[in-house]
Scaffold this active site. Structure first.
Site, PDB file in Angstrom:
ATOM      1  CB  CYS A 229      19.044  16.394  32.641  1.00 47.01           C
ATOM      2  SG  CYS A 229      19.956  17.484  31.577  1.00 47.01           S
TER       3      CYS A 229
ATOM      4  CD1 TRP B 214      15.735  20.029  26.736  1.00 43.96           C
ATOM      5  CD2 TRP B 214      16.795  21.537  27.979  1.00 43.96           C
ATOM      6  NE1 TRP B 214      15.303  21.283  26.343  1.00 43.96           N
ATOM      7  CE2 TRP B 214      15.936  22.225  27.086  1.00 43.96           C
ATOM      8  CE3 TRP B 214      17.564  22.285  28.861  1.00 43.96           C
ATOM      9  CZ2 TRP B 214      15.832  23.612  27.056  1.00 43.96           C
ATOM     10  CZ3 TRP B 214      17.465  23.671  28.828  1.00 43.96           C
ATOM     11  CH2 TRP B 214      16.606  24.312  27.938  1.00 43.96           C
TER      12      TRP B 214
ATOM     13  NE  ARG C  20      13.730  14.896  34.790  1.00 42.40           N
ATOM     14  CZ  ARG C  20      13.106  15.475  35.804  1.00 42.40           C
ATOM     15  NH1 ARG C  20      11.949  15.033  36.193  1.00 42.40           N
ATOM     16  NH2 ARG C  20      13.662  16.469  36.440  1.00 42.40           N
TER      17      ARG C  20
ATOM     18  CD  GLU D  21      -2.142  25.750  27.070  1.00 41.90           C
ATOM     19  OE1 GLU D  21      -1.302  26.607  27.369  1.00 41.90           O
ATOM     20  OE2 GLU D  21      -1.879  24.538  27.051  1.00 41.90           O
TER      21      GLU D  21
ATOM     22  CE  LYS E   7       4.546  16.962  31.105  1.00 43.81           C
ATOM     23  NZ  LYS E   7       3.558  17.769  30.375  1.00 43.81           N
TER      24      LYS E   7
ATOM     25  CD  GLU F 184       4.072  23.554  24.432  1.00 45.79           C
ATOM     26  OE1 GLU F 184       4.685  23.457  25.485  1.00 45.79           O
ATOM     27  OE2 GLU F 184       2.874  23.228  24.325  1.00 45.79           O
TER      28      GLU F 184
ATOM     29  CG  ASN G  25      18.421  17.394  36.244  1.00 51.13           C
ATOM     30  OD1 ASN G  25      18.414  18.295  35.418  1.00 51.13           O
ATOM     31  ND2 ASN G  25      17.357  17.084  36.955  1.00 51.13           N
ATOM     32  N   GLY G  26      21.067  19.778  36.142  1.00 50.44           N
ATOM     33  CA  GLY G  26      21.122  21.102  36.776  1.00 50.44           C
ATOM     34  C   GLY G  26      22.160  21.966  36.081  1.00 50.44           C
TER      35      GLY G  26
ATOM     36  CG  HIS H 288      -4.149  48.588  19.521  1.00 44.93           C
ATOM     37  ND1 HIS H 288      -4.380  49.928  19.255  1.00 44.93           N
ATOM     38  CD2 HIS H 288      -5.214  48.148  20.226  1.00 44.93           C
ATOM     39  CE1 HIS H 288      -5.532  50.280  19.807  1.00 44.93           C
ATOM     40  NE2 HIS H 288      -6.067  49.215  20.394  1.00 44.93           N
TER      41      HIS H 288
ATOM     42  CE  LYS I 262       0.082  22.544  24.790  1.00 45.62           C
ATOM     43  NZ  LYS I 262       0.084  23.162  26.055  1.00 45.62           N
TER      44      LYS I 262
HETATM   45  C1  G6P Z   1       7.777  23.254  30.275  1.00 40.84           C
HETATM   46  C2  G6P Z   1       6.752  22.293  29.704  1.00 40.84           C
HETATM   47  C3  G6P Z   1       5.386  22.968  29.652  1.00 40.84           C
HETATM   48  C4  G6P Z   1       5.003  23.473  31.034  1.00 40.84           C
HETATM   49  C5  G6P Z   1       6.073  24.388  31.616  1.00 40.84           C
HETATM   50  C6  G6P Z   1       5.814  24.683  33.076  1.00 40.84           C
HETATM   51  O1  G6P Z   1       7.990  24.291  29.390  1.00 40.84           O
HETATM   52  O2  G6P Z   1       7.136  21.877  28.410  1.00 40.84           O
HETATM   53  O3  G6P Z   1       4.427  22.039  29.212  1.00 40.84           O
HETATM   54  O4  G6P Z   1       3.793  24.166  30.959  1.00 40.84           O
HETATM   55  O5  G6P Z   1       7.347  23.755  31.545  1.00 40.84           O
HETATM   56  O6  G6P Z   1       5.933  23.484  33.786  1.00 40.84           O
HETATM   57  P1  G6P Z   1       5.228  23.152  35.142  1.00 40.84           P
HETATM   58  O7  G6P Z   1       5.644  21.746  35.427  1.00 40.84           O
HETATM   59  O8  G6P Z   1       5.788  24.115  36.148  1.00 40.84           O
HETATM   60  O9  G6P Z   1       3.780  23.313  34.984  1.00 40.84           O
END
Ligand code: G6P
Length: 614
Positions: free
Chosen positions: A2, A74, A27, A487, A609, A494, A100-101, A510, A491
Site C-alpha cells: 500500500c 494491496w 507497493r 531464484e 514490492k 512471479e 497502510n498496515g 526423491h 523470477k
Molecule cells: C516481496 C518482493 C520481493 C522481495 C521480498 C522481500 O515479496 O516482491 O521481490 O524479495 O518482498 O523484500 P525485501 O525488501 O525485504 O528484500
C-alpha cells in the site's frame, strides 16, 4: 505494501497526489483513491484497479483542492473493490483517512462500534480505525489530533496513516507504527508518503517518522511530532539520497529490464570505496566497529524473505567456506514465530532490499531482544530495518521499482561476498593468493556482467519462445548454484505465472523426477568447478526421461552442451561469484517469457514490492 501520499500547501494537490501514487504503485495496485479538501467538504474519488483507472475515473470531475490524501492498495482485508478502496470516511464525511498496515483487532473494534450505532460501508480493517477516531472525537469532545492518538492506543497491529479533516483544513495528521512514513518539507507546504519516491521531485528535506509517533503537519507552522504517550519528541531533518532519474524508466520498456541492465553499474556501486585492488583491501565501513564481535561470533543467523532469502542462502556458502563460522538461513516469517534459540554471541544478519519487510523487521526486533548483535544489509537508505539494526552495510544498488527483484539481489550477494572476504582475511582463514584472486575477480565482475548482458540476449529470447507455452518448469542447481535455481524459479513464477520449482539437483530423484517427461523443461545451472561432474549425471537422469534441458554453462563447456536442448554460456569466474553471473540470464529469461505471455512485468498480479504486512 500500500502506498500512502498526502499534500498540504498552496499548490493544486491532485497532480502531486496522482504522481505520488504512480511512483509508489509498485507497493500495491489493487485499487486507488484520492480525497481532496474543497471549501467545506471532502471529495473522494476511488475505484478498483490501477492508478490509471483512478485517473480515468476522475476525468471531467472537479479535482481542485490545495490539500489531499491518496492511496494505492494491496488488499488484505476485503476484496479489491470500489468500496474497499481507500480513503475511508467518518459517518458525517468530515474526516477521511488512508492507511497502510493491518489493524489486527479490527473484529473486536468493529463489533463494539456497531453496538454504538456505526454503519460500515466496507470490509476493511481501516474503516474501523476511522470510526474509532470519530467516536472518540465526538464523545470525548477532544481535538482531532488527540482523538487520533487515543484511537491508536486501542489498536493492535501496524499502521501508516494520514488523516484529513474539513474542520481543520490547514492540517494533516500523520502516524506510524510498523509501516513507513516520510514527511517532506517545502515552502509553507508539507508532503508525506510511505516512500521517498513520491517526494523526491519536490523536496530533499525529509523527516522519517518513528514507530508510535504522530505528526501534525500544519500549513505555515513548524512540524510537531508527539509519541503515543502524548510527549513531544524531537525530530531531525535529513537529506534525501535519491534523484529523479533513478526512479524513471530511462528509455526501457519496463523497470525490470532497466534494472537488469543496470547491474554492471549497481554491482560497481555496491563495491565502491570498499574494494581496493592495488592495496588488496576489502573493507565495509558500516561494520568495522563491530568486526571483533563478528569474528568471535558463535554463529551467523541470516533472516530474510523472498529474493533476499536467496541471497542469504548464497551467503551461507560464502561465510562457511571463507570465514568458517556456522551459518543458519531462516525465512524471517518462520523465525519470528519459532521461539528460536539466539545466543548473545550470535550475529543476526537481516537482508532486505526495501528495509521495510514486516517479518524481517520483527525478526530483527526479536534478535535484539535476545541480546544478539544485529546487522542489516538493506538497499533503501533510512529504511526501518536499516534504522532498527545495530549496524550494517547498504547495498547502494539504486532504487529498484520492478516488483521482481533483480539488481538488488546481485548487489546483496556482492556486499555479502565483501563481508565474507574481509572477515576471512581478519580471521586468517583465507590464503593471501585466494584473497587476491577474489579481489581481482570482484574488480572484474561488472565487466563480466556487462559481457553476459551483451552476449546472451538472443539465445535467452529463443529459449523464452520455447518455454512460454509450458505450464511447469523445473530449475536445478547444486552447491552455490542451488540458490540460483531457487531464484530463477521465483523470477519465472512471479512475473509469468508459470509454475516453477527450484530444486537441489540431486534431490530431484526423491520426488520431482516423477514429473519429468517431454513436457517438462528443466533449467540446469551447470557451471564448471565444484559439483560439475555430479550435475552432469543429474542431467543424464533427466534426459533418460525425455526431459528438455536448458543449461547455463561455462563458456567452452562440452559435456553438458552435448546433453542440452538449449545452451546459455556465461564466462568463467571464481566459483563463489558464479551465482551473480548465472542469475543474469535467468532474470532475462523470466522477463522475456513474461513479456511474450503478455503479462504485466513490473506489476505482477497479487504481488507488491514492499511487504509491510505479515
Ligand atoms: C516481496 C518482493 C520481493 C522481495 C521480498 C522481500 O515479496 O516482491 O521481490 O524479495 O518482498 O523484500 P525485501 O525488501 O525485504 O528484500
Amino acid at each position: 505494501m500500500c502506498g500512502i501520499v498526502g499534500y498540504i500547501g498552496n499548490k493544486e494537490a491532485y497532480p502531486i497526489l496522482i504522481k505520488g501514487l504512480q511512483r509508489m504503485e509498485y507497493r500495491g495496485y489493487d485499487s486507488a483513491g484520492v480525497a481532496l479538501l474543497q471549501s467545506k467538504e471532502i471529495k473522494v474519488f476511488k475505484c478498483s484497479g490501477k492508478v490509471a483507472d483512478l485517473e480515468a475515473h476522475c476525468q471531467g470531475k472537479d479535482i481542485s483542492g490545495k490539500s489531499g490524501i491518496a492511496h494505492t492498495r494491496w488488499a488484505t482485508h476485503g476484496e479489491p473493490t470500489d468500496v474497499n478502496a481507500h480513503p475511508h470516511f467518518s459517518s458525517d464525511r468530515k474526516i477521511a483517512l488512508i492507511h497502510n498496515g493491518i489493524i489486527e483487532n479490527h473484529i473486536a473494534l468493529r463489533q463494539a462500534l456497531i453496538k454504538e450505532g456505526y454503519m460500515f460501508e466496507s470490509e476493511t480493517d481501516t474503516e474501523v480505525l476511522i470510526h474509532l477516531i470519530e467516536d472518540i472525537h465526538k464523545k470525548e469532545n477532544i481535538d482531532l489530533v488527540e482523538s487520533v492518538r487515543l484511537a491508536l492506543t486501542q489498536v493492535v497491529g501496524t499502521y501508516g496513516i494520514i488523516v484529513l479533516s474539513v474542520d481543520d483544513p490547514n492540517t494533516l495528521i500523520v502516524a506510524r507504527k510498523g509501516s513507513p512514513v516520510i514527511i517532506g518539507f517545502g515552502k509553507d507546504e508539507y508532503y508525506v508518503a510511505s516512500d521517498a519516491s513520491a517526494l523526491v521531485e519536490y523536496t530533499k528535506k525529509v523527516v522519517y517518522l518513528n514507530d508510535e509517533e504522530i505528526a501534525v503537519l500544519s500549513k505555515g507552522n513548524d512540524l510537531v511530532v508527539k509519541n503515543i504517550h502524548n510527549e513531544t519528541v524531537p525530530h531531525s531533518i535529513q537529506k534525501l539520497q535519491m534523484t529523479l532519474s533513478q526512479i524513471e524508466k530511462g528509455g526501457y520498456e519496463h523497470f525490470m529490464l532497466k534494472e537488469i541492465y543496470e547491474q554492471p553499474t549497481s554491482i560497481a556501486e555496491s563495491m565502491r570505496g570498499r574494494l581496493n585492488l592495488k592495496k588488496e583491501i576489502v573493507a565495509l565501513g558500516g561494520i568495522t566497529e563491530y568486526e571483533d564481535k563478528l569474528l568471535s561470533a558463535r554463529r551467523f543467523i541470516i533472516v530474510a524473505c523472498g529474493t533476499s532469502y536467496h541471497a542469504g542462502l548464497v551467503a551461507e556458502h560464502l561465510f562457511e567456506d571463507l570465514v568458517r563460522i556456522p551459518v543458519e538461513v531462516e525465512y524471517a516469517s518462520e523465525f519470528r514465530y519459532r521461539n528460536p534459540i539466539i545466543y548473545e554471541d550470535d550475529v543476526v544478519i537481516a537482508i532486505s532490499q526495501s528495509g521495510e519487510t514486516a517479518d524481517t523487521l520483527a525478526a530483527v526486533e526479536l534478535a535484539k531482544k535476545k541480546g544478539a548483535l544485529v546487522l542489516g544489509i538493506c538497499n533503501v537508505v533510512g529504511s526501518s530495518i536499516a534504522r532498527a539494526t545495530h549496524a550494517g552495510s547498504y547495498t547502494h544498488a539504486g532504487f529498484e521499482i520492478g516488483v521482481a527483484s533483480t539488481k538488488a539481489f546481485t548487489s546483496q550477494v556482492t556486499v555479502l561476498t565483501l563481508m565474507a572476504l574481509s572477515l576471512a582475511m581478519r580471521k586468517e582463514k583465507i590464503q593471501r593468493k585466494q584473497y587476491t584472486q577474489m579481489i581481482a575477480a570482484l574488480e572484474d565482475l561488472p565487466n563480466k556482467v556487462k559481457y553476459v548482458l551483451d552476449s546472451v540476449n538472443a539465445t535467452v529470447q529463443e529459449v523464452a519462445i520455447y518455454m512460454k507455452d509450458f505450464s511447469n518448469v523445473l530449475y536445478l542447481g547444486r552447491n552455490y548454484n542451488y540458490p540460483v535455481a531457487l531464484e530463477g524459479a521465483l523470477k519465472l513464477k512471479e512475473i509469468s505465472y508459470i509454475h516453477a520449482e527450484g530444486y537441489p539437483a540431486a534431490e530431484m530423484k526423491h520426488g520431482p523426477i516423477a514429473l519429468i517427461d517431454e513436457n517438462m523443461p528443466v533449467v540446469v545451472i551447470a557451471t564448471k568447478k565444484g559439483t560439475y561432474k555430479k550435475i552432469v549425471s543429474n542431467i543424464e537422469e533427466v534426459k533418460a526421461r525425455k526431459g528438455k534441458i536448458i543449461s547455463i554453462v561455462t563458456e567452452g563447456d562440452v559435456d553438458v552442451k552435448n546433453l542440452s536442448d538449449f545452451v546459455i554460456e556465461i564466462p568463467e569466474t571464481e566459483e563463489m561469484l558464479v551465482p551473480i553471473i548465472a542469475s543474469i540470464p535467468l532474470q532475462l529469461l523470466a522477463y522475456y517469457v513474461a513479456v511474450m505471455c503478455g503479462k504485466n512485468v513490473d506489476k505482477p498480479r497479487n504481488l507488491a514490492k514492499s511487504v509491510t504486512v505479515e
